[in-house]
Design an enzyme around this catalytic site. Structure first.
Site: not given
Ligand SMILES: *Cc1c(COP(=O)(O)O)cnc(C)c1O
Length: 346
Positions: A80, A105, A231, A235, A237
């Site tokens: 991220k 989150s 996924e 969940g 989706d």
């Molecule tokens: C946010 C996150 C995801 C999912 O990423 P998206 O871009 O929302 O699909 C998966 N693994 C980790 C560790 C994350 O922080």
């Protein structure tokens, strides 16, 4: 000053002013591979170029050659940071002065908080009241102003919009934003740069920022590579959305994969995933625990449950990998030690 995240490591970071000024902060146009390439330049020297590791044990277990892209070793503990750094570096000066806001989150919150601190941009973060304690503490530790909400009864997007509007902050969403998607795509771009073309790329899926960005990178750098989203079983989706050809919304899923508890894909992530992702599979929580144990015992790495999704798809056979060259994005390593110990002990 618009000097981007380069202040973090003044000795090695490139000058980012020109790149920063070239980008608009609007995130509504669909990103392309060119945006991933721009993001790579923006975050070079700021985000870690994480290692790509292999494991003979994992290869023996799957009959494949697995290349693990270790974003658990990324700054702030997850991929991220890539998107956050890219999005903040792209902001115009007046928006930087007013500050940014994020809802998350956990990992997006920490990433925005750290990238903001590096950039000297004030950050306000909206987090669920039941987010892992370590994630809340880390976000506060980076200097962000944290406000909480109840994830089962309150609409975080509406709440975040209200607060951002009231306070004049720029809202940076966790996945449905051009600069976020492009930034997340840099992990796969680095992976392909290191391994060359692959047959399969396994990517965990929440809101789809990482999967969409990875798919953009694969289309350009490894055409023919099958990009597969993974996924939590509870969940699915994304799988439903791909099957139906439109975004399907579900109730907040309950899974130990706390980074993938999203209820729907985004307006930007869905069309990219629909057009460029081969399939979406699911794995049960027990397979995440099994993969977590594998990473601890065999690779000496702490990986959070969500970070185990892609590897679990290979280990369970949800994606048959035999004889294939496979990229596995290990997305994050943020898990508080008490929960981690419990997962491993069970
Ligand atoms: C946010 C996150 C995801 C999912 O990423 P998206 O871009 O929302 O699909 C998966 N693994 C980790 C560790 C994350 O922080």
């Amino acid at each position: 000053m618009g000097a981007g995240c380069s202040r973090a490591v003044p000795d090695e970071a490139p000058t980012m002013t020109a790149i920063v000024n070239a980008g608009s902060s609007s995130g509504t146009r669909l990103p392309t591979f060119a945006d991933v390439a721009t993001a790579r330049e923006r975050i070079a020297g700021i985000a870690h170029r994480t290692p790509v590791l292999t494991s003979r044990f994992a290869d023996a277990r799957t009959g494949a050659t697995l290349h693990f892209k270790c974003e658990n070793l990324q700054r702030a503990g997850a991929f991220k940071f890539r998107g956050a750094c890219n999005a903040i570096a792209a902001l115009p000066e007046d928006a930087r002065r007013r500050g940014v806001m994020a809802y998350s989150s956990g990992n997006h919150a920490q990433a925005i908080a750290l990238a903001s601190r590096i950039e000297n941009v004030p950050a306000t973060i909206l987090m669920p009241a039941d987010a892992p304690a370590m994630k809340v503490a880390a976000t506060r530790g980076y200097g962000a102003d944290v406000i909480t909400y109840d994830r089962y009864s309150e609409d975080r997007e509406a709440l975040a919009n209200t607060v951002a509007t009231d306070r004049g902050l720029t809202l940076i969403p966790p996945y449905d934003h051009r600069d976020i998607i492009a930034g997340q795509g840099t992990a796969a771009a680095e992976l392909f740069a290191e391994t060359g073309p692959l047959d399969i790329l396994l990517v965990c899926l929440g809101g789809g920022g990482l999967l969409a960005g990875s798919a953009l990178a694969a289309s350009e750098l490894s055409p023919g590579c099958r990009v597969i989203g993974v996924e939590p079983e509870a969940g699915d989706d994304g799988r439903q959305s791909l099957a139906k050809g439109e975004v399907v919304r579900i109730d907040v899923p309950r899974s130990i994969a706390d980074g993938a508890l999203t209820t729907h894909l985004g307006d930007l992530t869905f069309p990219i995933i629909r057009d460029r992702v081969d399939s979406i599979v699911t794995v049960p929580d027990a397979a995440l625990v099994d993969a977590m144990r594998f990473f601890a015992e065999r690779m000496k790495m702490v990986v959070e449950p969500t970070g185990c999704l892609a590897a679990a798809a290979a280990f369970t056979g949800a994606v048959p990998c035999e004889g294939q060259r496979v990229g596995v994005i290990v997305s994050g390593g943020n898990v508080d030690v008490a929960s981690y110990a419990r997962f491993l002990a069970d």
